[in-house]
Design a protein around this motif. Sequence first.
Motif, PDB file in Angstrom:
ATOM      1  N   TYR A 127       0.859  -1.181   0.000  1.00  0.00           N
ATOM      2  CA  TYR A 127       0.000   0.000   0.000  1.00  0.00           C
ATOM      3  C   TYR A 127       0.897   1.232   0.000  1.00  0.00           C
ATOM      4  O   TYR A 127       1.497   1.550   1.020  1.00  0.00           O
ATOM      5  N   VAL A 128       0.997   1.884  -1.138  1.00  0.00           N
ATOM      6  CA  VAL A 128       1.787   3.112  -1.198  1.00  0.00           C
ATOM      7  C   VAL A 128       0.868   4.261  -0.804  1.00  0.00           C
ATOM      8  O   VAL A 128      -0.039   4.626  -1.563  1.00  0.00           O
ATOM      9  N   ILE A 129       1.075   4.769   0.390  1.00  0.00           N
ATOM     10  CA  ILE A 129       0.133   5.743   0.948  1.00  0.00           C
ATOM     11  C   ILE A 129       0.895   6.678   1.897  1.00  0.00           C
ATOM     12  O   ILE A 129       1.882   6.288   2.520  1.00  0.00           O
ATOM     13  N   GLY A 130       0.428   7.913   2.003  1.00  0.00           N
ATOM     14  CA  GLY A 130       1.084   8.907   2.870  1.00  0.00           C
ATOM     15  C   GLY A 130       1.200   8.454   4.315  1.00  0.00           C
ATOM     16  O   GLY A 130       0.336   7.748   4.843  1.00  0.00           O
ATOM     17  N   ASN A 131       2.297   8.878   4.956  1.00  0.00           N
ATOM     18  CA  ASN A 131       2.556   8.529   6.359  1.00  0.00           C
ATOM     19  C   ASN A 131       1.379   8.785   7.284  1.00  0.00           C
ATOM     20  O   ASN A 131       1.230   8.112   8.294  1.00  0.00           O
ATOM     21  N   GLU A 132       0.565   9.790   6.941  1.00  0.00           N
ATOM     22  CA  GLU A 132      -0.512  10.146   7.870  1.00  0.00           C
ATOM     23  C   GLU A 132      -1.514   9.003   8.028  1.00  0.00           C
ATOM     24  O   GLU A 132      -2.318   8.998   8.952  1.00  0.00           O
ATOM     25  N   GLN A 133      -1.437   8.013   7.140  1.00  0.00           N
ATOM     26  CA  GLN A 133      -2.357   6.881   7.285  1.00  0.00           C
ATOM     27  C   GLN A 133      -1.683   5.644   7.899  1.00  0.00           C
ATOM     28  O   GLN A 133      -2.233   4.542   7.866  1.00  0.00           O
ATOM     29  N   ALA A 134      -0.505   5.843   8.474  1.00  0.00           N
ATOM     30  CA  ALA A 134       0.246   4.697   9.014  1.00  0.00           C
ATOM     31  C   ALA A 134      -0.528   3.996  10.133  1.00  0.00           C
ATOM     32  O   ALA A 134      -0.661   2.768  10.145  1.00  0.00           O
ATOM     33  N   PHE A 175       2.531  -1.711   4.495  1.00  0.00           N
ATOM     34  CA  PHE A 175       2.265  -0.285   4.327  1.00  0.00           C
ATOM     35  C   PHE A 175       3.560   0.389   3.861  1.00  0.00           C
ATOM     36  O   PHE A 175       4.576   0.315   4.539  1.00  0.00           O
ATOM     37  N   VAL A 176       3.508   1.019   2.718  1.00  0.00           N
ATOM     38  CA  VAL A 176       4.694   1.709   2.206  1.00  0.00           C
ATOM     39  C   VAL A 176       4.410   3.214   2.296  1.00  0.00           C
ATOM     40  O   VAL A 176       3.824   3.801   1.387  1.00  0.00           O
ATOM     41  N   GLY A 177       4.788   3.787   3.409  1.00  0.00           N
ATOM     42  CA  GLY A 177       4.440   5.186   3.668  1.00  0.00           C
ATOM     43  C   GLY A 177       5.441   6.160   3.058  1.00  0.00           C
ATOM     44  O   GLY A 177       6.551   5.786   2.710  1.00  0.00           O
ATOM     45  N   TYR A 178       5.013   7.394   2.933  1.00  0.00           N
ATOM     46  CA  TYR A 178       5.938   8.427   2.459  1.00  0.00           C
ATOM     47  C   TYR A 178       5.609   9.758   3.116  1.00  0.00           C
ATOM     48  O   TYR A 178       4.478   9.996   3.546  1.00  0.00           O
ATOM     49  N   GLY A 179       6.632  10.592   3.201  1.00  0.00           N
ATOM     50  CA  GLY A 179       6.468  11.890   3.849  1.00  0.00           C
ATOM     51  C   GLY A 179       5.750  12.886   2.959  1.00  0.00           C
ATOM     52  O   GLY A 179       5.550  12.653   1.775  1.00  0.00           O
ATOM     53  N   MET A 180       5.399  13.994   3.554  1.00  0.00           N
ATOM     54  CA  MET A 180       4.647  15.005   2.812  1.00  0.00           C
ATOM     55  C   MET A 180       5.549  15.752   1.838  1.00  0.00           C
ATOM     56  O   MET A 180       6.693  16.074   2.133  1.00  0.00           O
ATOM     57  N   LEU A 181       4.989  15.992   0.685  1.00  0.00           N
ATOM     58  CA  LEU A 181       5.703  16.786  -0.309  1.00  0.00           C
ATOM     59  C   LEU A 181       5.148  18.197  -0.259  1.00  0.00           C
ATOM     60  O   LEU A 181       3.942  18.389  -0.286  1.00  0.00           O
ATOM     61  N   ARG A 182       6.042  19.154  -0.129  1.00  0.00           N
ATOM     62  CA  ARG A 182       5.594  20.540  -0.088  1.00  0.00           C
ATOM     63  C   ARG A 182       6.192  21.309  -1.247  1.00  0.00           C
ATOM     64  O   ARG A 182       7.258  20.972  -1.741  1.00  0.00           O
ATOM     65  N   LEU A 183       5.492  22.345  -1.606  1.00  0.00           N
ATOM     66  CA  LEU A 183       6.094  23.296  -2.523  1.00  0.00           C
ATOM     67  C   LEU A 183       6.665  24.388  -1.639  1.00  0.00           C
ATOM     68  O   LEU A 183       6.246  24.522  -0.493  1.00  0.00           O
ATOM     69  N   PRO A 184       7.612  25.146  -2.115  1.00  0.00           N
ATOM     70  CA  PRO A 184       8.215  26.170  -1.263  1.00  0.00           C
ATOM     71  C   PRO A 184       7.177  27.066  -0.576  1.00  0.00           C
ATOM     72  O   PRO A 184       7.393  27.540   0.519  1.00  0.00           O
ATOM     73  N   LEU A 227      14.526  11.125  -4.583  1.00  0.00           N
ATOM     74  CA  LEU A 227      15.900  11.311  -4.136  1.00  0.00           C
ATOM     75  C   LEU A 227      16.062  11.056  -2.644  1.00  0.00           C
ATOM     76  O   LEU A 227      17.044  10.478  -2.198  1.00  0.00           O
ATOM     77  N   ASP A 228      15.089  11.485  -1.857  1.00  0.00           N
ATOM     78  CA  ASP A 228      15.193  11.302  -0.413  1.00  0.00           C
ATOM     79  C   ASP A 228      14.474  10.043   0.002  1.00  0.00           C
ATOM     80  O   ASP A 228      13.571   9.581  -0.678  1.00  0.00           O
ATOM     81  N   SER A 229      14.898   9.537   1.150  1.00  0.00           N
ATOM     82  CA  SER A 229      14.215   8.386   1.720  1.00  0.00           C
ATOM     83  C   SER A 229      12.722   8.703   1.763  1.00  0.00           C
ATOM     84  O   SER A 229      12.314   9.799   2.129  1.00  0.00           O
ATOM     85  N   ARG A 230      11.901   7.740   1.350  1.00  0.00           N
ATOM     86  CA  ARG A 230      10.485   8.048   1.110  1.00  0.00           C
ATOM     87  C   ARG A 230       9.732   8.564   2.345  1.00  0.00           C
ATOM     88  O   ARG A 230       8.807   9.337   2.221  1.00  0.00           O
ATOM     89  N   VAL A 231      10.121   8.124   3.536  1.00  0.00           N
ATOM     90  CA  VAL A 231       9.347   8.544   4.714  1.00  0.00           C
ATOM     91  C   VAL A 231       9.605   9.994   5.100  1.00  0.00           C
ATOM     92  O   VAL A 231       8.852  10.585   5.878  1.00  0.00           O
ATOM     93  N   LYS A 232      10.659  10.576   4.551  1.00  0.00           N
ATOM     94  CA  LYS A 232      10.977  11.960   4.913  1.00  0.00           C
ATOM     95  C   LYS A 232      10.071  12.959   4.201  1.00  0.00           C
ATOM     96  O   LYS A 232       9.714  12.776   3.045  1.00  0.00           O
TER      97      LYS A 232
END
Length: 567
Positions: free
Chosen positions: A328-335, A360-369, A427-432
Amino acid sequence: MDFKEIIANKISDVINIDANELKSYIEVPKDNANGDYSFPCFRLAKELRKSPVDIANLIKDGLNIDEIFEKVDVVSGFLNFYINKAIIVKSFFDKFNANENYGSTNMGKGKTVIVEYSSPNIAKPFHIGHLKNTVLGHALDNLYRFQGYNVISWNHLGDYGTQFAKLIEAYKRWGNEYDLNENPIKKLAEMYVRINQLCAEDESVLEESRETFKQLEDGNPEYVKLRDEFTKYSMIDFNKIYDLLGVKFDKIIGESFYIDKIPEMYEVLEKTGRMIESENAMIVDLTPEGIDTPCIVKKSNGASIYAARDLASILYRTSNFDFDKCLYVIGNEQALYFKQIFAIAKIMGIDKKYIDGLEFVGYGMLRLPEGKMSTRKGNFVEVEGLLEDAINRVKKVILEKDNLDGMDIEDVSKKVGLGAVVFSNLLDSRVKDSVFDVNSAISFQGDTGPYVQYMVVRTKSVLTKVNNDISKDIDFSILIDDSSLNLIKVLSNFEEVLRSALEKNEPSFISRYLLDVAKAFSVFYNNDKIICDDKKTQDARVYLTYVTNKVLNRGLNLLGIQVPDKM
Ligand code: ARG
């Protein structure tokens, strides 16, 4: 040749400790002045009741040193092994030549993996969180396929939920004000923002939406038809993004698909005696499973919720697909939520084989500047626009170049612009958590996709110069200078890198690795004249260039990035 294994076996012969254990201690020194491999003796001090230095000397004295080694040194408590350079080179090329798909193994043979990813919500914009999700899932999808798994790529479309009912409410109120034939998602999003404002002002509208949701779930034909329309329009927009990124799904199944499967799921859950009433809703108390937060599985008005659809979908997947893994590739907030879901699946008595495969394959939030983007407040960023922006910026850079001869500018800009976005997302570890900055992403220098692509283009132009006349019959001893050897060492790690990227579901291992390869190639390219007077030397260097080209190309393709012919 597995040098770590050879070293471990030799040490094991001297001190009689399991070679596998010893192998796990062997390190690759950062500075190759300390050898190619290093064995720290500290860990054995207790067991052997000797000082690390004594152990190192003892091992060295007993060691059967053959032609594989140039020398073995004792430095403090370390044994440093220097491998014969020509053997390193030969063993690498043997390994490369033995595998048509260098880097792949047969680890996935006969195994099935479901990779669920992307899963945007119908009638809502595809936001940058979904972009990160899609890019990550696509890379995993590719990686598992490359390793021989039978992959089922799965898009779990969000076509259900109270937000959906809100949209129907909005459509009922203002439908005639919007022409959905043009820019449907944008218009639906506007309506969504508008109805949310109204809900915030007027509690009764929120209540009406809840009721609409219940009716939608019960199959009210008018509402079902509207939802199907919204889905149709939304997919047109989503497909534009999928086409750009080269993403294809084996299954696109909306949450609504599970509605008629939910009663059966409740039946199974009911029988376990774990579904209990709490404040008129049905919950599962997960304290015995070590999870403090109970999970609500049914609402007070009887309507199903997100969790019910996920549980029904697990039942569906287990009975229709004999999977070994289900990611499940899903944002960390659903861990936490997925911890709950997996725990309930276990309670429901689903076969251990499947439970063990849920991941669960979580990932961190992506932000724009600018800061966090939220659809609900209306300040969303449209991903299609973001991708086009990257492509256009790259185009501008390319148009400034002197030599555009024979260059397909559209094609190059597209591949490089998209490659830049994808690479920076991986490029960065996915959870970051990470920030996407388009300007640094598209730079041709630094840790970027375009930099790696540029190196592939360089390898290509070398190969073109020799008319792709690549001789496999080469003199390995030509490639033992520092920059060639270093490049070879990096290239020989490809298999290992792909293996651990898969084990950890971490495509960033690949992107980091590709930067290492690109940098090592750049040093080699600048130090050693590839096209030269000596045919033997040229053949060897061209072949190394050819191998680099294969590895970089393959690595980028696994990440979901295409390489232009020129740039
Ligand atoms: N549609 C959801 C969202 O956009 C993600 C769905 C995740 N998958 C799942 N099986 N719950 O946030």
